[in-house]
Design a protein around this motif. Structure first.
Motif, PDB file in Angstrom:
ATOM      1  N   GLU A  45      79.564 -45.614  33.946  1.00  0.00           N
ATOM      2  CA  GLU A  45      78.143 -45.357  33.661  1.00  0.00           C
ATOM      3  C   GLU A  45      77.729 -45.846  32.271  1.00  0.00           C
ATOM      4  N   ASP A  46      78.691 -46.116  31.402  1.00  0.00           N
ATOM      5  CA  ASP A  46      78.382 -46.557  30.041  1.00  0.00           C
ATOM      6  C   ASP A  46      78.665 -48.042  29.798  1.00  0.00           C
ATOM      7  N   LEU A  47      79.092 -48.760  30.836  1.00  0.00           N
ATOM      8  CA  LEU A  47      79.450 -50.170  30.656  1.00  0.00           C
ATOM      9  C   LEU A  47      78.277 -51.005  30.149  1.00  0.00           C
ATOM     10  N   ARG A  48      77.126 -50.868  30.774  1.00  0.00           N
ATOM     11  CA  ARG A  48      75.971 -51.666  30.374  1.00  0.00           C
ATOM     12  C   ARG A  48      75.675 -51.478  28.888  1.00  0.00           C
ATOM     13  N   SER A  49      75.603 -50.254  28.453  1.00  0.00           N
ATOM     14  CA  SER A  49      75.310 -49.958  27.053  1.00  0.00           C
ATOM     15  C   SER A  49      76.381 -50.552  26.138  1.00  0.00           C
ATOM     16  N   ALA A  50      77.637 -50.406  26.521  1.00  0.00           N
ATOM     17  CA  ALA A  50      78.737 -50.919  25.695  1.00  0.00           C
ATOM     18  C   ALA A  50      78.664 -52.441  25.566  1.00  0.00           C
ATOM     19  N   TYR A  51      78.499 -53.128  26.682  1.00  0.00           N
ATOM     20  CA  TYR A  51      78.457 -54.596  26.630  1.00  0.00           C
ATOM     21  C   TYR A  51      77.199 -55.112  25.938  1.00  0.00           C
ATOM     22  N   GLN A  52      76.102 -54.409  26.070  1.00  0.00           N
ATOM     23  CA  GLN A  52      74.872 -54.867  25.426  1.00  0.00           C
ATOM     24  C   GLN A  52      74.870 -54.600  23.922  1.00  0.00           C
ATOM     25  N   SER A  53      75.796 -53.803  23.451  1.00  0.00           N
ATOM     26  CA  SER A  53      75.846 -53.509  22.021  1.00  0.00           C
ATOM     27  C   SER A  53      76.777 -54.445  21.253  1.00  0.00           C
ATOM     28  N   VAL A  54      77.416 -55.379  21.959  1.00  0.00           N
ATOM     29  CA  VAL A  54      78.324 -56.319  21.293  1.00  0.00           C
ATOM     30  C   VAL A  54      77.852 -57.749  21.529  1.00  0.00           C
ATOM     31  N   ARG A  55      78.388 -58.671  20.736  1.00  0.00           N
ATOM     32  CA  ARG A  55      77.974 -60.074  20.840  1.00  0.00           C
ATOM     33  C   ARG A  55      79.068 -60.998  21.338  1.00  0.00           C
ATOM     34  N   ILE A  56      80.320 -60.545  21.284  1.00  0.00           N
ATOM     35  CA  ILE A  56      81.464 -61.368  21.680  1.00  0.00           C
ATOM     36  C   ILE A  56      82.488 -60.461  22.350  1.00  0.00           C
ATOM     37  N   CYS A  57      83.184 -60.993  23.326  1.00  0.00           N
ATOM     38  CA  CYS A  57      84.279 -60.252  23.948  1.00  0.00           C
ATOM     39  C   CYS A  57      85.590 -60.942  23.572  1.00  0.00           C
ATOM     40  N   LEU A  58      86.438 -60.241  22.833  1.00  0.00           N
ATOM     41  CA  LEU A  58      87.757 -60.745  22.433  1.00  0.00           C
ATOM     42  C   LEU A  58      88.801 -60.036  23.268  1.00  0.00           C
ATOM     43  N   LEU A  59      89.620 -60.816  23.962  1.00  0.00           N
ATOM     44  CA  LEU A  59      90.728 -60.249  24.740  1.00  0.00           C
ATOM     45  C   LEU A  59      92.017 -60.961  24.335  1.00  0.00           C
ATOM     46  N   PRO A  60      92.729 -60.441  23.341  1.00  0.00           N
ATOM     47  CA  PRO A  60      93.964 -61.087  22.877  1.00  0.00           C
ATOM     48  C   PRO A  60      95.175 -60.630  23.687  1.00  0.00           C
ATOM     49  N   THR A  61      95.061 -60.695  24.985  1.00  0.00           N
ATOM     50  CA  THR A  61      96.070 -60.144  25.869  1.00  0.00           C
ATOM     51  C   THR A  61      97.072 -61.198  26.327  1.00  0.00           C
ATOM     52  N   VAL A  62      98.263 -60.758  26.628  1.00  0.00           N
ATOM     53  CA  VAL A  62      99.249 -61.662  27.217  1.00  0.00           C
ATOM     54  C   VAL A  62      99.598 -61.236  28.647  1.00  0.00           C
ATOM     55  N   LEU A  63      99.134 -60.061  29.043  1.00  0.00           N
ATOM     56  CA  LEU A  63      99.409 -59.588  30.392  1.00  0.00           C
ATOM     57  C   LEU A  63      98.243 -58.739  30.865  1.00  0.00           C
ATOM     58  N   GLU A  64      97.592 -59.165  31.903  1.00  0.00           N
ATOM     59  CA  GLU A  64      96.494 -58.402  32.490  1.00  0.00           C
ATOM     60  C   GLU A  64      96.849 -58.082  33.925  1.00  0.00           C
ATOM     61  N   SER A  65      96.468 -56.907  34.325  1.00  0.00           N
ATOM     62  CA  SER A  65      96.631 -56.556  35.728  1.00  0.00           C
ATOM     63  C   SER A  65      95.416 -55.749  36.147  1.00  0.00           C
ATOM     64  N   MET A  66      94.621 -56.313  37.000  1.00  0.00           N
ATOM     65  CA  MET A  66      93.454 -55.648  37.579  1.00  0.00           C
ATOM     66  C   MET A  66      92.413 -55.213  36.550  1.00  0.00           C
ATOM     67  N   SER A  67      92.218 -55.994  35.518  1.00  0.00           N
ATOM     68  CA  SER A  67      91.171 -55.687  34.546  1.00  0.00           C
ATOM     69  C   SER A  67      89.885 -56.366  34.973  1.00  0.00           C
ATOM     70  N   GLY A  68      88.790 -55.650  34.871  1.00  0.00           N
ATOM     71  CA  GLY A  68      87.491 -56.227  35.171  1.00  0.00           C
ATOM     72  C   GLY A  68      86.796 -56.757  33.931  1.00  0.00           C
ATOM     73  N   THR A  69      87.461 -56.716  32.793  1.00  0.00           N
ATOM     74  CA  THR A  69      86.818 -57.057  31.525  1.00  0.00           C
ATOM     75  C   THR A  69      86.251 -58.471  31.515  1.00  0.00           C
TER      76      THR A  69
END
Length: 123
Positions: A45-69
């Protein structure tokens, strides 16, 4: 080149892993809390607000499993800076910029470029 002050928002639950707690303690000990802000897990329920409050998405990951990010960031038209991994390229294609894990200076340069070109306000 004009440098932008970047504040990192992370979504970590201190109880999810002992490494998570250690990271949060390190942020506090190093007095980085003004630059690295933990907002904890974000509910659907808070995703929209969270994403609209930032300007860049940084994902410094080496292993993802089932992330919707990645898909969420694409949905909100955020520039994505992430590690050059097959799962990232499969999800983002040309919509992201990539760096190899451990290439901190490259990641910083990509963040600076994204900050310089990202719209100042998100709606």
């Amino acid at each position: 080149m004009r440098y932008h002050h970047i504040i990192f928002f992370i979504t970590i639950d201190a109880e999810q892993h002992r490494g998570a707690r250690a990271l949060l303690e390190t942020i506090e000990q190093q007095q980085l809390s003004a630059d690295v802000v933990n907002i904890g897990p974000v509910g659907h329920e808070d995703l929209r607000s969270a994403y609209q409050s930032v300007r860049i998405c940084l994902l410094p990951t080496v292993l993802e499993s089932m992330s919707g990010t990645y898909l969420e960031a694409l949905q909100y038209r955020l520039p994505i800076v992430t590690t050059d991994r097959d799962f990232a390229r499969e999800s983002c294609g040309s919509a992201a910029t990539y760096f190899e894990p451990g290439e901190v200076e490259v990641a910083i340069d990509l963040l600076r470029a994204a900050a310089a070109s990202a719209p100042p306000e998100r709606t």
